[in-house]
Design a protein around this motif. Sequence first.
Motif, PDB file in Angstrom:
ATOM      1  N   SER A  98       0.938  -1.264  -0.031  1.00  0.00           N
ATOM      2  CA  SER A  98       0.079   0.119  -0.137  1.00  0.00           C
ATOM      3  C   SER A  98       0.909   1.284   0.027  1.00  0.00           C
ATOM      4  O   SER A  98       0.520   2.219  -0.455  1.00  0.00           O
ATOM      5  N   GLY A  99       2.107   1.368   0.600  1.00  0.00           N
ATOM      6  CA  GLY A  99       2.984   2.404   0.737  1.00  0.00           C
ATOM      7  C   GLY A  99       2.587   2.968   1.933  1.00  0.00           C
ATOM      8  O   GLY A  99       3.275   4.332   2.269  1.00  0.00           O
ATOM      9  N   ILE A 100       1.586   2.879   2.799  1.00  0.00           N
ATOM     10  CA  ILE A 100       1.265   3.507   4.121  1.00  0.00           C
ATOM     11  C   ILE A 100       2.359   3.567   5.036  1.00  0.00           C
ATOM     12  O   ILE A 100       2.699   4.495   5.371  1.00  0.00           O
ATOM     13  N   PRO A 101       2.847   2.395   5.505  1.00  0.00           N
ATOM     14  CA  PRO A 101       3.905   2.102   6.297  1.00  0.00           C
ATOM     15  C   PRO A 101       5.182   3.134   5.820  1.00  0.00           C
ATOM     16  O   PRO A 101       5.756   3.815   6.836  1.00  0.00           O
ATOM     17  N   GLU A 102       5.446   3.111   4.584  1.00  0.00           N
ATOM     18  CA  GLU A 102       6.697   4.071   4.141  1.00  0.00           C
ATOM     19  C   GLU A 102       6.258   5.377   4.191  1.00  0.00           C
ATOM     20  O   GLU A 102       7.165   6.369   4.513  1.00  0.00           O
ATOM     21  N   ILE A 103       5.257   5.540   3.892  1.00  0.00           N
ATOM     22  CA  ILE A 103       4.681   7.288   4.001  1.00  0.00           C
ATOM     23  C   ILE A 103       4.589   7.623   5.091  1.00  0.00           C
ATOM     24  O   ILE A 103       5.190   8.850   5.620  1.00  0.00           O
ATOM     25  N   LYS A 104       4.148   6.790   6.204  1.00  0.00           N
ATOM     26  CA  LYS A 104       4.241   7.116   7.733  1.00  0.00           C
ATOM     27  C   LYS A 104       5.708   7.404   8.085  1.00  0.00           C
ATOM     28  O   LYS A 104       5.981   8.234   9.029  1.00  0.00           O
TER      29      LYS A 104
ATOM     30  N   MET B 245      -7.953 -10.561  -6.685  1.00  0.00           N
ATOM     31  CA  MET B 245      -7.631 -10.885  -5.498  1.00  0.00           C
ATOM     32  C   MET B 245      -7.866 -10.027  -4.237  1.00  0.00           C
ATOM     33  O   MET B 245      -8.744  -9.138  -4.444  1.00  0.00           O
ATOM     34  N   SER B 246      -7.614 -10.493  -3.066  1.00  0.00           N
ATOM     35  CA  SER B 246      -8.265  -9.999  -1.893  1.00  0.00           C
ATOM     36  C   SER B 246      -7.272  -8.576  -1.466  1.00  0.00           C
ATOM     37  O   SER B 246      -6.362  -8.795  -0.724  1.00  0.00           O
ATOM     38  N   LEU B 247      -7.349  -7.696  -2.441  1.00  0.00           N
ATOM     39  CA  LEU B 247      -6.653  -6.447  -2.527  1.00  0.00           C
ATOM     40  C   LEU B 247      -7.181  -5.424  -2.750  1.00  0.00           C
ATOM     41  O   LEU B 247      -8.261  -5.303  -3.606  1.00  0.00           O
ATOM     42  N   GLY B 248      -6.911  -4.089  -2.522  1.00  0.00           N
ATOM     43  CA  GLY B 248      -7.412  -2.899  -2.977  1.00  0.00           C
ATOM     44  C   GLY B 248      -6.768  -1.867  -3.428  1.00  0.00           C
ATOM     45  O   GLY B 248      -5.383  -1.815  -3.143  1.00  0.00           O
ATOM     46  N   LYS B 249      -7.010  -0.880  -4.141  1.00  0.00           N
ATOM     47  CA  LYS B 249      -6.353   0.068  -4.706  1.00  0.00           C
ATOM     48  C   LYS B 249      -6.561   1.414  -3.719  1.00  0.00           C
ATOM     49  O   LYS B 249      -5.675   2.503  -3.947  1.00  0.00           O
ATOM     50  N   GLU B 250      -7.277   1.381  -2.620  1.00  0.00           N
ATOM     51  CA  GLU B 250      -7.155   2.668  -1.794  1.00  0.00           C
ATOM     52  C   GLU B 250      -5.870   3.120  -0.913  1.00  0.00           C
ATOM     53  O   GLU B 250      -5.589   3.970  -0.958  1.00  0.00           O
ATOM     54  N   GLY B 251      -5.162   1.904  -0.645  1.00  0.00           N
ATOM     55  CA  GLY B 251      -3.913   2.415   0.002  1.00  0.00           C
ATOM     56  C   GLY B 251      -3.057   2.739  -1.062  1.00  0.00           C
ATOM     57  O   GLY B 251      -2.241   3.841  -0.776  1.00  0.00           O
ATOM     58  N   PRO B 252      -2.935   2.089  -2.143  1.00  0.00           N
ATOM     59  CA  PRO B 252      -1.771   2.576  -3.173  1.00  0.00           C
ATOM     60  C   PRO B 252      -2.334   3.882  -3.886  1.00  0.00           C
ATOM     61  O   PRO B 252      -1.372   4.765  -4.007  1.00  0.00           O
ATOM     62  N   PHE B 253      -3.392   4.281  -3.659  1.00  0.00           N
ATOM     63  CA  PHE B 253      -3.695   5.752  -3.763  1.00  0.00           C
ATOM     64  C   PHE B 253      -3.108   6.650  -2.895  1.00  0.00           C
ATOM     65  O   PHE B 253      -2.872   7.796  -3.460  1.00  0.00           O
ATOM     66  N   ILE B 254      -2.890   6.526  -1.594  1.00  0.00           N
ATOM     67  CA  ILE B 254      -2.316   7.304  -0.904  1.00  0.00           C
ATOM     68  C   ILE B 254      -0.859   7.376  -1.289  1.00  0.00           C
ATOM     69  O   ILE B 254      -0.334   8.683  -1.104  1.00  0.00           O
ATOM     70  N   HIS B 255      -0.071   6.453  -1.520  1.00  0.00           N
ATOM     71  CA  HIS B 255       1.230   6.570  -2.080  1.00  0.00           C
ATOM     72  C   HIS B 255       1.252   7.270  -3.447  1.00  0.00           C
ATOM     73  O   HIS B 255       1.933   8.110  -3.582  1.00  0.00           O
ATOM     74  N   ILE B 256       0.230   7.029  -4.246  1.00  0.00           N
ATOM     75  CA  ILE B 256       0.471   7.851  -5.430  1.00  0.00           C
ATOM     76  C   ILE B 256       0.107   9.262  -5.197  1.00  0.00           C
ATOM     77  O   ILE B 256       0.736  10.143  -6.039  1.00  0.00           O
ATOM     78  N   ALA B 257      -0.811   9.503  -4.350  1.00  0.00           N
ATOM     79  CA  ALA B 257      -1.144  11.166  -4.011  1.00  0.00           C
ATOM     80  C   ALA B 257       0.239  11.752  -3.278  1.00  0.00           C
ATOM     81  O   ALA B 257       0.372  12.753  -3.658  1.00  0.00           O
ATOM     82  N   ALA B 258       0.832  10.770  -2.608  1.00  0.00           N
ATOM     83  CA  ALA B 258       2.095  11.490  -2.005  1.00  0.00           C
ATOM     84  C   ALA B 258       3.133  11.781  -3.182  1.00  0.00           C
ATOM     85  O   ALA B 258       3.914  12.834  -2.802  1.00  0.00           O
ATOM     86  N   CYS B 259       3.045  10.940  -4.293  1.00  0.00           N
ATOM     87  CA  CYS B 259       4.131  11.017  -5.202  1.00  0.00           C
ATOM     88  C   CYS B 259       3.642  12.522  -5.927  1.00  0.00           C
ATOM     89  O   CYS B 259       4.645  13.147  -6.259  1.00  0.00           O
ATOM     90  N   VAL B 260       2.305  12.601  -6.147  1.00  0.00           N
ATOM     91  CA  VAL B 260       1.958  13.771  -6.731  1.00  0.00           C
ATOM     92  C   VAL B 260       2.180  15.189  -5.925  1.00  0.00           C
ATOM     93  O   VAL B 260       2.697  16.250  -6.424  1.00  0.00           O
ATOM     94  N   GLY B 261       1.822  14.764  -4.704  1.00  0.00           N
ATOM     95  CA  GLY B 261       2.531  15.946  -3.912  1.00  0.00           C
ATOM     96  C   GLY B 261       3.889  16.506  -3.903  1.00  0.00           C
ATOM     97  O   GLY B 261       4.200  17.706  -3.859  1.00  0.00           O
TER      98      GLY B 261
END
Length: 752
Positions: free
Chosen positions: A214-220, A252-268
């Motif tokens: 998801s990228g959330i642990p790295e973003i934190k 699969m049992s996964l979603g795009k919402e977590g990756p969206f946060i990483h992508i948004a941080a990249c945009v930021g």
Amino acid sequence: MADASHEVTEHTHLLFPRMRHDEEARSIITKEEVALGSTALGERLPYNDYTTIDWLHDLVKDSYRYRALHFRPGLRAKLLTYFDACAGWVAVSIIGILMAFVAVAIDLSVATVGDLKYGYCSGSPWRSKESCCEYAEEEGELCDKYTVWGESYAVRFSIYVGWAVLFGIISSSVTMLSKTALPSVMPQKDYSNGVASPSDPMAVGKSLYMSAGSGIPEIKTILSGFVIPHYLDFKILVLKAIGAVFAVATGMSLGKEGPFIHIAACVGQLVAERFPKYCENGKKMREILTAACAAGLSAAFGAPIGGVLFAYEEIAVYFPRKVLWRTFLCSMVAAMMLRALNPHGTGKVILFETNYGTLYRAEHYAVFVFLGVVGGLWGGTFTNANVRWAKWFRNLHMIKNRPVFEVFCIITVTAALQYPNPVTRAPGDVIIKNLLVNCQKNSDNWVCQNEAREDGRWDYIAWLAYGTLVQLASTTITFGLKVPSGIIIPALVGGALFGRLAGQWVTTISPGIFAMVGAGAFLAGVGRMTISLCVIMFELTGELEYTLPHMIAILVAKWTADALSHESIYDLAQSVLGHPFLDTEHALTRVQHQPSALVESLIPPPATMAELTVEVPPSNTVPRKILTEKLAQLHRRGLMDGGLVLVQKGLLQGYIAEPELDFGLNRLGDGWGEGVEVRVLGDKVAEGEFDLSVFVDRTPITICAKAPMEYAVEIFGKLGLRYLCVTEEGSGRLIGFVIKKRLLIYLDGLKH
């Protein structure tokens, strides 16, 4: 960030107001990776893969910039002042707009690619099933343009599994392109397979698949003040987006919402780099990244307020009111653009709109509590089960060091188990819509058709139970794969399945209500979110009336999960992946359980202190040869964000960071001989002396060695310091020098 193998774009903590060479002073802001030595001198620390920023000195740095900008005369200076004042608002607005476009592009791509598992649109193969039918209706035709693969169940099953496996391989292969070795300089454990295993002592750095997860642990980690080089580059944004499209399309049992946060941080990051106010200050940059993360969740769920609260509760460690307001604007703009672009064709941002029309009664509270307990039990056991699975499965001979093959195996099993069940055959967001439906107003739904039966419908109940077990099991084995993935949608699906199942025995109210509450409870058990999750749930469904049931289930789920495990899934991921993070609340709890925890426990060994200390004579000058040797020792020990403390007769006089020392000696001092005297203290520079005193921090923060450890935790956590000098009780003599990473290692040791 600049794409250079030996450059980490991050900013040091001094503004150098007395520096005459403006361009050279600006260049020092770029952090050079240190040359790695083959042997260790003194002591090495974990987390040397990461540099840190110093929030306090970045604050001072911005104050110098502010004064230099606002105290200039003239119209041009006045205009620059106005632009500087609104730069943050402009930046977050641009981020919100861009993130909405990225989100819509990913959503439409996922719909088109994912529907290929079921069939194709005749004449328009790039259209999803939904858009294909809408196109047919516009043409005045029946929805017969969408052609299902094959006529037999076996053919459709085989094609479904085949497409899912192909999409997974594509996603994982794209993720492999983001593999990077962090600039570590110490022998440590290898976390490239998701679990810790000993690595070659001579290895340089650990491997990190930057677009995986998801990228959330790295973003934190980044927002807490650490640096992961190139993690927010444009290349990673592209790889994450492409990988997320194919990963979600697998089913699969996964979603795009977590990756969206990483992508948004990249945009930021990409937007903020265009503003000198932010690109030259690590603290200010993180303010923009926090706002961007909120826009990511807002664009993913259409939940602008929930996005703001999620950024505050789950991601950010620094969240003053100014950041709150800009985060609010960024999230709002993203939601506005999402509504204008209308990717779902409804004209609304509500993703799972429901209208139950019935009110819950007091006796239903027991069911809400029950859902919270079960959600907490699953959330509390999920983390341990996931780690145990990773340690066993990823150490098998056939799987180890073969992440793409691992994805192939998991997808094959997951797709084969999901397709036979009519409940779980659809994508995750569609499953949630079907489970939250109110059958009094939608009798065409497959779920409602089965619930309307009067023959006991045990086969339908069996499908719900089967779907719940498969969903929870597949989520456990899927999390941690080397593909872009999030845990939010899988947890919501698992909770909705269980809630709908539980609702079959409560006939006084719509079972969709329990599916809705169960979804929130299961996500709360995994992520340990409370306020933000409650707001997200009523923004997702539009059911403000059911805020209280959500509050009950979410809080009970968090209490239950915390009783089993104090770590949320994001905390666990940070620990497993070896990312540093200072959580002051948890840290204080661990310290309080120690009988006697004093700051003196953090003091490095004498050999280390000898390397870090420079004894300055009364002349306030030091031979350049000594400083060069000290710098080489720092390089070989790998203290990427370390430095030297300056003392006179044992008393602390100042601190000079390794980047400034390196820049001063090797850039500004180029051409000066080894025998030259370098002035490190004082203001008067004699002829023939080389001046480095402008790089010295003359007011380093100090703490007594006998102070309680809680003091150090609070100082590092609240002030965001990079280093802390330790003095002897009574005399005030310097006896220790502690960097933030040393405190983290001490706290990690208290977990066991």
